[in-house]
Design an enzyme around this catalytic site. Structure first.
Site, PDB file in Angstrom:
ATOM      1  N   LYS A   1       1.420  80.512  22.403  1.00 11.54           N
ATOM      2  CA  LYS A   1       0.205  80.387  21.607  1.00 11.54           C
ATOM      3  C   LYS A   1      -0.670  79.220  22.082  1.00 11.54           C
ATOM      4  O   LYS A   1      -1.891  79.361  22.194  1.00 11.54           O
ATOM      5  CB  LYS A   1       0.622  80.173  20.150  1.00 11.54           C
ATOM      6  CG  LYS A   1      -0.486  79.950  19.182  1.00 11.54           C
ATOM      7  CD  LYS A   1       0.062  80.060  17.774  1.00 11.54           C
ATOM      8  CE  LYS A   1       1.119  79.015  17.474  1.00 11.54           C
ATOM      9  NZ  LYS A   1       0.599  77.847  16.755  1.00 11.54           N
TER      10      LYS A   1
ATOM     11  N   ARG B   1       0.657  78.152   7.730  1.00 14.62           N
ATOM     12  CA  ARG B   1       2.052  78.409   8.077  1.00 14.62           C
ATOM     13  C   ARG B   1       2.785  79.144   6.963  1.00 14.62           C
ATOM     14  O   ARG B   1       3.922  79.569   7.144  1.00 14.62           O
ATOM     15  CB  ARG B   1       2.787  77.101   8.342  1.00 14.62           C
ATOM     16  CG  ARG B   1       2.492  76.538   9.706  1.00 14.62           C
ATOM     17  CD  ARG B   1       3.287  75.268   9.913  1.00 14.62           C
ATOM     18  NE  ARG B   1       2.873  74.594  11.122  1.00 14.62           N
ATOM     19  CZ  ARG B   1       3.403  74.823  12.309  1.00 14.62           C
ATOM     20  NH1 ARG B   1       4.387  75.681  12.433  1.00 14.62           N
ATOM     21  NH2 ARG B   1       2.975  74.175  13.363  1.00 14.62           N
TER      22      ARG B   1
ATOM     23  N   ARG C   1      14.744  76.108  28.801  1.00 14.59           N
ATOM     24  CA  ARG C   1      13.856  75.086  29.351  1.00 14.59           C
ATOM     25  C   ARG C   1      14.623  73.959  30.034  1.00 14.59           C
ATOM     26  O   ARG C   1      15.561  73.416  29.476  1.00 14.59           O
ATOM     27  CB  ARG C   1      13.075  74.450  28.200  1.00 14.59           C
ATOM     28  CG  ARG C   1      11.718  75.019  28.005  1.00 14.59           C
ATOM     29  CD  ARG C   1      11.019  74.151  26.989  1.00 14.59           C
ATOM     30  NE  ARG C   1       9.952  74.879  26.342  1.00 14.59           N
ATOM     31  CZ  ARG C   1       9.381  74.503  25.215  1.00 14.59           C
ATOM     32  NH1 ARG C   1       9.810  73.416  24.598  1.00 14.59           N
ATOM     33  NH2 ARG C   1       8.412  75.205  24.692  1.00 14.59           N
TER      34      ARG C   1
ATOM     35  N   ARG D   1      16.178  69.175  26.946  1.00 13.87           N
ATOM     36  CA  ARG D   1      15.879  68.222  25.875  1.00 13.87           C
ATOM     37  C   ARG D   1      16.993  68.228  24.849  1.00 13.87           C
ATOM     38  O   ARG D   1      17.627  69.255  24.606  1.00 13.87           O
ATOM     39  CB  ARG D   1      14.565  68.602  25.188  1.00 13.87           C
ATOM     40  CG  ARG D   1      13.400  67.758  25.624  1.00 13.87           C
ATOM     41  CD  ARG D   1      12.102  68.258  25.056  1.00 13.87           C
ATOM     42  NE  ARG D   1      12.235  68.864  23.726  1.00 13.87           N
ATOM     43  CZ  ARG D   1      11.267  69.517  23.119  1.00 13.87           C
ATOM     44  NH1 ARG D   1      10.128  69.661  23.723  1.00 13.87           N
ATOM     45  NH2 ARG D   1      11.442  70.044  21.928  1.00 13.87           N
TER      46      ARG D   1
ATOM     47  N   ARG E   1      15.068  76.684  13.757  1.00 16.94           N
ATOM     48  CA  ARG E   1      13.628  76.441  13.733  1.00 16.94           C
ATOM     49  C   ARG E   1      12.874  77.777  13.730  1.00 16.94           C
ATOM     50  O   ARG E   1      11.933  77.983  12.976  1.00 16.94           O
ATOM     51  CB  ARG E   1      13.222  75.623  14.970  1.00 16.94           C
ATOM     52  CG  ARG E   1      12.099  74.638  14.685  1.00 16.94           C
ATOM     53  CD  ARG E   1      11.395  74.181  15.943  1.00 16.94           C
ATOM     54  NE  ARG E   1      12.293  73.722  16.993  1.00 16.94           N
ATOM     55  CZ  ARG E   1      11.948  73.637  18.273  1.00 16.94           C
ATOM     56  NH1 ARG E   1      10.734  73.974  18.652  1.00 16.94           N
ATOM     57  NH2 ARG E   1      12.805  73.228  19.184  1.00 16.94           N
TER      58      ARG E   1
END
Ligand SMILES: [Zn+2]
Length: 355
Positions: A13, A88, A127, A160, A171
């Site tokens: 996004k 949200r 990632r 991370r 999440r």
């Protein structure tokens, strides 16, 4: 062109938002950026937001909407906006509509960049970042030539700390549980358009442009989405520009099933405990307070007390601003008096009543 951009973390996004700014010369208004800017500029809303954050609380919708309102008053936003990061949840979506309606700048479309849960998991957990040069890889979609080594500089690749599956899964599920009603809200009003957020960045942009180009020319946008479960839309479908009528009915039924099962489980688990617990009681309390205040006001007992409370709050605020040196000045005393005021008010009021 006034757009709300919807998409999960990892949906791309943010990337698409930037492309759209270049494409349509319309500002992207990210509530995250607005917050940071307002705090940095020390505006009144910024100070309120900072106070909430310092106290470990969520910044209220009122504050965020205030910032949006201020931002939309700026000249560049008169041409339109791409709103990112808000709303949200359903209540925010409804409030936002009210505010934008008042401003005469209602949202034309909500644009959803839809990506399957499993794909999001891969994107986010895969990632890897180079410790030396910051290059970003993905072990699934964009792997380095050699494991854990940067193609560019040979540096170490790290993941991370919060990029582990459990954290990311939670999440995403929280995000989904909150935004599904938002998506349905826009869908019901036939203001939702969906693009599949898979494939190359430029492919996705093309799909978005098929929707937004007509809108930017002030033309009607093809393909209003039917409400979930509705019959097929009358308007001819353009390839790639819209999601299938049923949201979960995409290309991967197995994944979809998994997803909805996870959703159900998660709705029971995470939402009531975490977010709802953190947010709703405060809102409810407010509502209850309001009601009580209204009732008592009708009896004409309240005005004095209300004023006293207001004074108290104002005094407290002022008192808080003044730092240690001036703590015990007159203002401090006012604050102290203010604190005992409600009690006094009540006592004062009682003898008056018989009159
Ligand atoms: Zn590197």
């Amino acid at each position: 062109m006034r757009i709300v951009l919807l998409g999960a973390p990892g949906s791309g996004k943010g990337t698409q938002g930037k492309q759209l700014v270049d494409q349509y010369h319309t500002p992207q208004i990210s509530t995250g950026d607005l917050l940071r800017a307002a705090v940095a500029a020390d505006t009144p809303l910024g100070r309120m937001a900072k106070a909430a954050m310092d106290a470990g609380q969520l910044v209220s919708d009122e504050i965020v909407l205030g910032m949006i309102r201020e931002r939309l008053a700026e000249p560049d936003a008169q041409r339109g906006f791409i709103l990112d990061g808000f709303p949200r949840n359903l209540s925010q979506a409804e409030t936002l509509d009210g505010v934008l309606h008042d401003l005469g700048q209602p949202v034309d479309l909500a644009l959803l960049i839809d990506v399957d849960f499993d794909v999001l998991m891969q994107r986010l957990t895969g990632r890897r970042t180079c410790e030396s040069c910051g290059a970003v890889y993905n072990v699934y979609s964009n792997p380095p030539k050699f494991d854990d080594r940067c193609d560019l500089c040979g540096g170490n690749l790290r993941r991370r700390a919060d990029d582990n599956e459990e954290t990311i899964g939670n999440r995403l599920r929280v995000y989904e549980a909150q935004t599904t009603p938002v998506i349905e809200y826009y869908r019901r009003q036939r203001r939702l358009r969906t693009v599949q957020g898979v494939g190359g960045i430029s492919d996705i942009l093309q799909a978005i442009r098929r929707i937004l180009d007509p809108l930017s020319r002030g033309e009607a946008v093809p393909g209003a989405e039917p409400a979930t479960g509705d019959a097929k839309p009358a308007v001819a479908k353009r390839a790639g520009s819209r999601a299938p009528a049923k949201r979960a009915g995409g290309g991967a039924p197995a994944a979809a099933k998994k997803k909805s099962a996870a959703e159900k489980a998660e709705k029971k688990k995470v939402i009531p405990k975490k977010k709802a617990a953190a947010k709703k009681p405060a809102a409810k309390k407010k509502a209850v307070k309001k009601k009580v205040a209204q009732k008592t006001a009708k009896k004409k007992v309240m005005p004095k007390k209300k004023a006293a409370v207001k004074k108290k709050v104002a005094a407290k605020k002022v008192a808080r601003k003044k730092t240690t040196a001036k703590k015990k000045t007159a203002l401090g005393k006012i604050a102290a008096k203010g604190r005992s005021a409600p009690g006094k008010g009540v006592r004062r009021r009682i003898p008056r009543r018989p009159k």
